[in-house]
Each structure stands twice: as C-alpha cells, then as structure tokens.
Design a protein around this motif. Structure first.
Motif, PDB file in Angstrom:
ATOM      1  N   ARG A   1      -1.237  27.199  -0.434  1.00  0.00           N
ATOM      2  CA  ARG A   1      -2.747  27.178  -0.867  1.00  0.00           C
ATOM      3  C   ARG A   1      -3.520  26.140  -1.908  1.00  0.00           C
ATOM      4  N   ARG A  16      -3.860  22.561  -0.647  1.00  0.00           N
ATOM      5  CA  ARG A  16      -5.030  22.417  -0.118  1.00  0.00           C
ATOM      6  C   ARG A  16      -5.944  22.329  -0.964  1.00  0.00           C
ATOM      7  N   TYR A  49       0.251  17.741   9.099  1.00  0.00           N
ATOM      8  CA  TYR A  49       0.179  19.057   9.688  1.00  0.00           C
ATOM      9  C   TYR A  49       1.215  18.663  11.284  1.00  0.00           C
ATOM     10  N   TYR A  57      -0.538  25.011  18.535  1.00  0.00           N
ATOM     11  CA  TYR A  57      -1.356  25.298  18.163  1.00  0.00           C
ATOM     12  C   TYR A  57      -1.460  26.117  17.473  1.00  0.00           C
ATOM     13  N   ILE A  60     -12.936  28.431   2.272  1.00  0.00           N
ATOM     14  CA  ILE A  60     -11.862  27.107   2.720  1.00  0.00           C
ATOM     15  C   ILE A  60     -12.145  26.650   1.475  1.00  0.00           C
ATOM     16  N   PHE A 115      -7.141  29.429   2.150  1.00  0.00           N
ATOM     17  CA  PHE A 115      -6.735  30.155   3.179  1.00  0.00           C
ATOM     18  C   PHE A 115      -6.766  29.184   4.389  1.00  0.00           C
ATOM     19  N   GLU A 116      -5.437  29.536   5.343  1.00  0.00           N
ATOM     20  CA  GLU A 116      -4.964  28.881   6.521  1.00  0.00           C
ATOM     21  C   GLU A 116      -6.317  29.499   7.560  1.00  0.00           C
ATOM     22  N   THR A 140     -10.388  20.852   8.101  1.00  0.00           N
ATOM     23  CA  THR A 140      -9.445  20.796   7.001  1.00  0.00           C
ATOM     24  C   THR A 140      -8.310  21.894   7.432  1.00  0.00           C
ATOM     25  N   ARG A 141      -8.530  21.302   8.756  1.00  0.00           N
ATOM     26  CA  ARG A 141      -6.648  21.818   9.368  1.00  0.00           C
ATOM     27  C   ARG A 141      -7.165  23.106   9.045  1.00  0.00           C
ATOM     28  N   THR A 142      -8.417  24.165   9.300  1.00  0.00           N
ATOM     29  CA  THR A 142      -7.731  25.481   8.958  1.00  0.00           C
ATOM     30  C   THR A 142      -8.471  27.170  10.377  1.00  0.00           C
ATOM     31  N   GLY A 181      -6.139  26.584  15.516  1.00  0.00           N
ATOM     32  CA  GLY A 181      -5.117  27.803  15.202  1.00  0.00           C
ATOM     33  C   GLY A 181      -4.352  28.392  16.361  1.00  0.00           C
TER      34      GLY A 181
END
Ligand code: SF4
Lengths: 228, 618
Positions: A28, A31, A39, A43, B304, B309-310, B339-341, B363
């Motif tokens: 986190r 990020r 990544y 999914y 975010i 947080f993912e 943001t790859r969330t 996701g």
C-alpha cells in the motif's frame, strides 16, 4: 520489465507485524507513493513482488529485501526512496533501491545465510556471560522439535559462525545461520540459548541484522556488496 | 513503567496478532493530548478486525478529529489472550493511539452493531477499572455513551450506559462533546451529572436514568415514566438532512492486522426503502438520501490516493438501487482501472441487471451472493422481498454466463407464517439452481452452490416486532428438515447457530430486566458471544435462571398491538400505525412498493423533517 531490489528495515514497534501484514503495508505504501508497479494479468491483479525469507512476528530486521517489477525505469531513485519513506509507518524504513542486473537468480536462490543478534540482560542470565557463550558453543548437536508438526531440526548444524560482545550492561550473542538448505526455525536457536541457562526468551529479543550469500568465505549482500 | 513499555516488552511479544494493538495505522490521528481539551475514545466491542471494517468508526473518527478542540482515539475489545495478559499485569484497557487507560478520557462511546457484543461492553468498562453499572460510577468518571442500530432497543443496556445517541451520529456526537466541554471548562473532568442535565437538550439523546418503567400485574410494561421534568416523552432519532454535503472520510484508517474487509468504502446513499419487513436497517435509516456521482467519484479518487487500498467497495444497503448507477459505475470503474484498484458491490440484488453490472467491474471475482430469503412467492410477498423465481433464475444464469463458478444463496428460516411448503420451496429453488449450474460444468467440475440459512430474529421498529421467534426445538427441526432436502441436490448447507439467534432475539426484544442476565453472563465469563468458538450457551441459561427470567418471554412470545413495547421510548420516525399496517399487509400477503416510487406514508419524512433525495428522478 525492469526489476528493482529494495532494502528496508522493520524494527521498533513494527517488529510486531507478521510477514503478511508487512507485505500488505509495503504494497500500500508503494501504491501511495505512485511507484509504476507492474501487475499480473487476469481478474486478480497483483503487483509483481518477491520477498526475502520471512521474519517472525516480534523479530526485527535491519536489512530486509524485496524485489519489485516496475513498468518503466525510474531515473530519480533517491526521489522515489524519499517518496516511499514518506508513506511508511513508523519502524519501517526504506534504505536502498537498486536496479537488479539481468541474470540475477532472485532473492529466494540468492540468499543462503542470515545474521541474527540476540539481546540478553542480566535479568535473563545471572551468571558469567562468557560461560554462557562457551556453553552454547560447546553444544555439539541440539535438536529442536517444531511444535505444530513435530518436525525435528538440528540447530547446531545450522550455525555457521557465532560470537558475542557486551555493551552498556547488555550482552549480545551473534549467529550466522544457514538459510534455505539446512535452515532451522529461529525459535530453535532461542531454545538452544535457553537450554544453556537463560530464562525463556521471546522472539522480540531477536534482530536479523543482515541477509547474505556466502561464497567461499565471502559474505555478499543481495545488493552485491561484500561484507567485512 | 508506562503502559507502552509494559506492552512492548512483556505483553505484545506474547499475544496473538499483536498488530491489533499498535495503533500506528496509516491515517491514524495521534494528537498532542495536553493541547486538546475534550477527549473521546471510540470503543468497539468486538475484535479489531471487525471494528476496523466498520464505516461508522471511520466517519466519526475523521469527523471528531477534524476539530481542533476534540480528539478521538480507538479501543477494541481485546482478544481473550490479551485480556488475560492485561489482567495478570494489572493494566487497564487502553486506547490505541496514545495507549492510555480509557479512564483518562472524558467520553467513552460504544457502538452497538450487534446484540451479542454486549458482554464485551461490560468487559471493556471493567478492564478499564470503571464500574460497569452507571449507578456505581462517581461523578467524575468518564461519560459512557452508546449508539448504533442495537441502541434502537436500548433497554437491556440501560443500567450501564449514561446516555444513548439514537440515529445517525455525525451531528449528535459533536453536540455531546460540546456540552461536555462547556461543563468541563478548565477543570480536569466534567461532572457527569451536570453533563447529563445538559444532554437533555440535545436531540436524539436518551438518558435511561431519567425514566422509570411501571409494570402490570402480569409483568408487562404499563408505562414509561419520565423522572426528570425536562426529559422528553419520546426520543426522536437523529438523521442527516443531506448526505451530499456531509462529512465523509477520504483518508480512512488502513488496518494493520488483516481486517474482515480491507477496502475503501463509498457510501453512495444512506437508507433503504425497499421495505423488507424483517429488516431493521430498512426502517431506521429512512428515507433514502443519495450522494451525487461527482462527489462519489472525487471521494473514490481521494481514498485510493490516501490509503493505497487494493479495492473500493460500494457499501450502501442495496447499492444498485442508486438512481444514477448507470452513470456512476462506468466512470468509477474507469478510475479504478487506471489505478489498478478493484471495485466491488457486496450486496447484489436478485436480478440479471445486478449481474450484468457486477461482471464488468475491475478486480477480484469470488462468488456471487444472492438473497431470496424465502422459498415461495407467498412467503416472499409476506416479507415484502420483491423477488420472483424468474428473477433468481435469470440472475443465476447471468452469473454463470459471465463466468462465475460459485453461487451463494441466503435464506431465512422461521419467518412469520412459514409452513412446510415454504421450506420445501427453498429446496426446490436450490435444486433448480443446481440444475442450471450443471449446464455450465467444466469437465467434471460443477459450479459450487452454497446455501446459508439464518433464523428469523424479530427486531424492534420493524413490522415484525410483534412476532415471536420460533421455539428453538422447532427451528432445529426446520433446519434439519431443510438440510435433508437440500442434501439431495448436492448443494452445501450451512446454518447459523440457533442458540445465538435465540439470544439475539432476547436482547432485540428485551427490556431493562435483561440487564441482570447480561451482567450474570459477563460475571460467569461470557465474552465474544457472536463467535461460535467462544459462545457458551449453558452459562447464559444459568444467568437467565439466576435472574428468574424466562427467555421465551422475550424471544418467542408475541406482543399485542396495544402492549407498551420496551423500545417505545425511541421514536424512529416511522409511525406505529405504519408498522401495524405493514404487519397486517404481511399477514394478508400483500406487498408494498419501494417508496422511491410512491410514498408509503411511513411518517419518517414528515416527522424527521427530511425528504427522499435522489440524483436522478426515475
Ligand atoms: S415518508 Fe414516504 S418517502 Fe419518506 S421514507 Fe416514509 S414511505 Fe418513504
């Protein structure tokens, strides 16, 4: 994709994080610091990280490592390090960030030993310190049985080197231990010290001060620097 | 040694998951204690993992800490190993931020999300060295307040809590802290009795010591009598008029120890007016008030950025009912993808639209959860769950088409008017779902169908508040029968512990006499009663016996319309006439539409002075 290796510390209050909690915390923070993380596909996309050997809850680590893949090269490494440090919790510090050279075999294969420091006080051991050290050294084989599965490990065989020193009324035991092949749980090491005559010791007395590759008699850290 | 030193050196190295007790989470606020005059601790009577997933905590924490003159810290119920360590070391329960005893705070505020956390409330006070009965506390003890959905029947906790705040807490908490500040002045501690005198004026505050109950000869409540000349006849719940401009935390706390839900939360609206007749939340948060897509998008971006947080999740009661959902979702998904969330919708409606919407979200994909709640159309009409068998089958097919391979179905057993046919209806539905699933088998692997059945718990302020719960034996029989039917279709069947639901019903419908039972159970060692591994039903039964209370009087007996109910002191805004009407419609099998379309005249809007607020008229 370029791969970077991060050296960080987990100490003070952060020593109480589990490996998993630490991984999430670092993820986190990376990020938030807007690292261009790569990544996985699919999914369930996750950043491509790999971590060095995990450290138990309570133990500190001064020079720990993780590899991260990035979408692009970063030019201003110092900037990124600073940005990351601004996002890290107290007790966790990023020290160095280095581009991993091609052909690197990865942290898992690279690291084959770790240095641990066990801190003792006079509450733990009332008698002569040097005696304690000698007692530990003279144990020829010490078997540790892991509680959850009963697996038995020979702790003494995993010790590559040991030493001790005093400082400010405290006594420190230092061990260079095998990692990977021949590795034993560090609890086993604490057990050995307890057997030699100290009071029960908790994992929080333990600090991992470095992770290395032992080649011949040279210790090389995962960033390629040779230790003295 | 300070609490911190003992913790670091002796306690944290010995307990499980010490990360629960560090207090160094990202976005935690640790203010200079001496520079802030009024200090409150938010006390969550369950484990860290549960509390940190709770939106209410994040909202109040951010809101109170945004004020220079207030500070709010957190305390969770310590796990049993931690409780043992604290008691052995003679240490009090502490707040996470500054590791101070709860005694050091001006106000201790409990949130009551679930009745089976009540023993933890007593335990947390006791561990702090504070007498848990209000009458045993002296004037300079901290003020103990409580709120949350279970405060809508406050009576079982009445002897322990100084004041309840009923309804949405945002405005009320600040008003309470202001009152404490005025009384406190520059003294070290405010006088509790003087604060309570001031709190009479704060709307939504119920002070149980200012009321007495009179009982009839057959032990039913005759009257609730105010003892204080200024105490209101009824306490009306607080409600926020507009959500759009209300405070919302965009820098929420990021859990250290893994929480039940690890995600950024977006509240697209508050309130749900679908009108399911068993659902308390659907009655006590009326009317629906939405946020605009613009505000939500900007909040999502901030969350975010500020947490890492993912996943971001839309956590309203039935988020897909949001009037601008078609506009919001693609825009939100775009921002998340960049943001790859991940983006998730925890509560899906039972229809194919829900699935179509959910399938395009970025996701993780786990399973699809659908809640038809009852097995026959008749019973679904009774509970006003506007779902047909076709809706369910469409949703299931859409989910399987979209590639999901696990389906969870939720049902409730023991609903009013339920018959054997209704239970068989559940089994039929499940069989149909399994059959459709077979068509989607991958090789020899079939989609997994799981059925979870809970037992109906009648809740205060709902149309079913007069209904009793089925007796335990009957519930057990029903669950077993259902399991035997479902076994044939090869779906998995899980059911909730019946004793837990029974106890939940006792508290949900109990009056002040339940306090003695609660105290007895606490003294006998009950903690974390909502956790199967800690729940000790025999100790509860002993406590009922010792207090000479028949639990069935609360859980399974029916109340009559003209009976005074223990929670009648609380005015949820929804009128009793409406609840009676809805109850009668239920028994007649008549449905009532969502009041987003036609006002069902429940009374909430008029009495609370708010209106339904949608961003797109349908
Ligand atoms: S008064 Fe009408 S519109 Fe308002 S919540 Fe009640 S039923 Fe809905």
């Amino acid at each position: 994709m370029p791969k970077y290796r991060l050296e960080y510390a987990k100490q003070d209050i952060a020593r109480f994080l589990s490996h998993r909690e630490l991984m999430t915390t670092l993820q986190r923070a990376l990020r938030r610091a807007s690292f261009p993380l790569t990544y996985s596909k699919g999914y369930n996309q996750r950043p491509k990280f790999s971590f060095g050997p995990p450290l138990g809850v309570g133990a500190a680590g001064l020079r720990e490592y993780m590899d991260l893949e990035l979408d692009e090269d970063i030019q201003t490494i110092e900037d990124y390090l600073e940005r990351l440090n601004r996002q890290l919790l107290s007790g966790i510090r990023a020290h160095r960030l280095v581009l991993v050279p091609p052909g690197d075999i990865g942290l898992g294969k690279l690291i084959n030993c770790a240095r641990y420091l066990v801190e003792l006080s006079s509450d733990d051991y009332a008698a002569d310190w040097d005696q304690l050290f000698n007692d530990i050294k003279s144990v020829e084989s010490w078997y540790y049985e892991r509680p959850h599965d009963g697996k038995v490990f020979d702790v003494s065989a995993a010790i590559i080197e040991s030493g001790c020193y005093h400082e400010g009324g405290r006594f420190y035991l230092e061990f260079l231990m095998k990692v990977g092949r021949g590795e034993v749980p560090v609890r086993g090491l604490l057990d050995l010290i307890i057997k030699a005559g100290t009071k029960p010791l908790l994992l929080s007395r333990l600090t991992r001060t470095g992770l290395f590759r032992l080649e011949g008699n040279r210790l090389i850290d995962p960033l390629g620097q040779i230790e003295n | 040694m300070t609490i911190e030193q003992v913790l670091w050196e002796n306690i944290l190295p010995r307990v499980r998951k010490p990360a629960r007790y560090l207090g160094t989470e990202w976005n935690a606020v640790c203010k200079n204690w001496d520079a802030v005059p009024i200090r409150m601790v938010f006390a969550f009577p369950d484990l860290y993992e549960v509390g940190m997933s709770h939106l209410g905590l994040q909202i109040l924490y951010g809101l109170v800490n945004s004020r220079d003159d207030f500070l709010m810290e957190r305390a969770f119920a310590p796990a049993l190993d931690m409780e043992g360590e604290l008691r052995r070391a003679g240490l009090p329960l502490f707040s996470l931020e500054s590791h101070r005893s709860l005694q050091d705070f001006d106000v201790i505020g409990f949130t009551l999300q679930y009745e089976l956390t009540f023993t933890n409330v007593l335990n947390m006070l006791d561990l702090s060295g504070i007498p848990y009965r209000a009458e045993d506390r002296h004037d300079h003890h901290p003020l103990v307040i409580a709120g949350g959905p279970s405060a809508f029947n406050p009576e079982p906790l009445a002897p322990f809590i100084d004041a309840f705040l009923i309804g949405e807490g945002e405005e009320g908490v600040l008003e309470i802290l202001e009152a404490v500040g005025e009384v406190k002045g520059d003294q070290p501690r405010a006088s509790r009795s003087q604060v309570l005198e001031r709190l009479i004026e704060v709307p939504g505050v119920y002070i149980p010591s200012f009321y007495r109950k009179e009982y009839t000869d057959d032990d039913k409540i005759k009257k609730i009598v105010p003892l204080h000349p200024r105490a209101p006849e009824r306490v009306r719940r607080r409600v926020l008029d507009k959500l759009e401009t209300a405070y919302f935390p965009t820098s929420p706390l990021v859990p250290l120890a893994e929480a039940v839900h690890e995600r950024g939360m977006l509240e697209v609206f508050r309130g749900c007016t679908r009108g399911c007749r068993f659902c308390q939340a659907g009655m006590i948060y009326r009317p629906v008030r939405e946020r605009s897509p613009e505000v939500l998008l900007s909040q999502a971006g901030e969350i975010i950025k500020n947490t890492g947080f993912e996943e971001v999740s839309l956590v309203s009661l039935s988020s897909l009912d949001y009037s601008s959902i078609q506009d919001l979702i693609p825009r939100l998904a775009g921002g998340c993808e960049a943001t790859r969330t991940g983006l998730s919708l925890p509560s899906l409606r039972v229809d194919s639209f829900s699935i179509e919407t959910a399938k395009n979200l970025p996701g993780r994909r786990t399973s699809v959860t659908l809640a038809p709640e009852a097995g026959s159309q008749r019973l679904r009409d009774v509970i006003n769950k506007g779902v047909t068998e076709n809706d369910l089958m469409d949703a299931v097919e859409a989910a399987l088409d979209a590639g999901w391979f696990a389906i969870k179905l939720y049902f409730m057993v023991g609903l009013p008017t339920e018959t054997r046919e209704d239970l068989e209806g559940i089994a039929d539905l499940v069989e149909k779902v399994v059959k459709v699933g077979k068509r989607y088998s991958r090789g020899r692997k079939r989609p997994r169908v799981t059925v979870s059945a809970s037992s109906f718990v009648p809740k205060a302020h709902t149309p079913f508040q007069w209904e009793g719960q089925d007796k335990r034996d009957l519930l057990k029989e029903k669950h077993e029968y259902l399991r035997s039917l479902i076994k044939k279709s090869k779906a998995e069947y899980n059911w909730h512990n019946i004793e837990t639901s029974f106890l939940e019903a006792c508290f949900a419908r109990g009056d002040r006499k339940m306090a003695a039972v609660l105290e007895g159970a606490f003294l006998r060692g009950c903690r974390f009663d909502g956790w199967t591994e800690h729940f000790r039903f025999p100790l509860w039964m002993e406590s009922f016996q010792a207090a000479e209370i028949d639990p069935d009087d609360y859980a399974t007996s029916r109340f009559t319309y003209d009976q005074v109910l223990p929670w009648d002191i609380i005015d949820s805004g929804v009128s009793k006439e409406y609840l009676v009407r809805e109850h009668q419609r239920a028994l007649a099998g008549e449905t009532t539409p969502d009041c987003r379309q036609v006002c069902g005249k429940c009374g909430a809007c008029a009495s609370l002075g708010v209106t339904t607020h949608l961003f797109k008229e349908r």
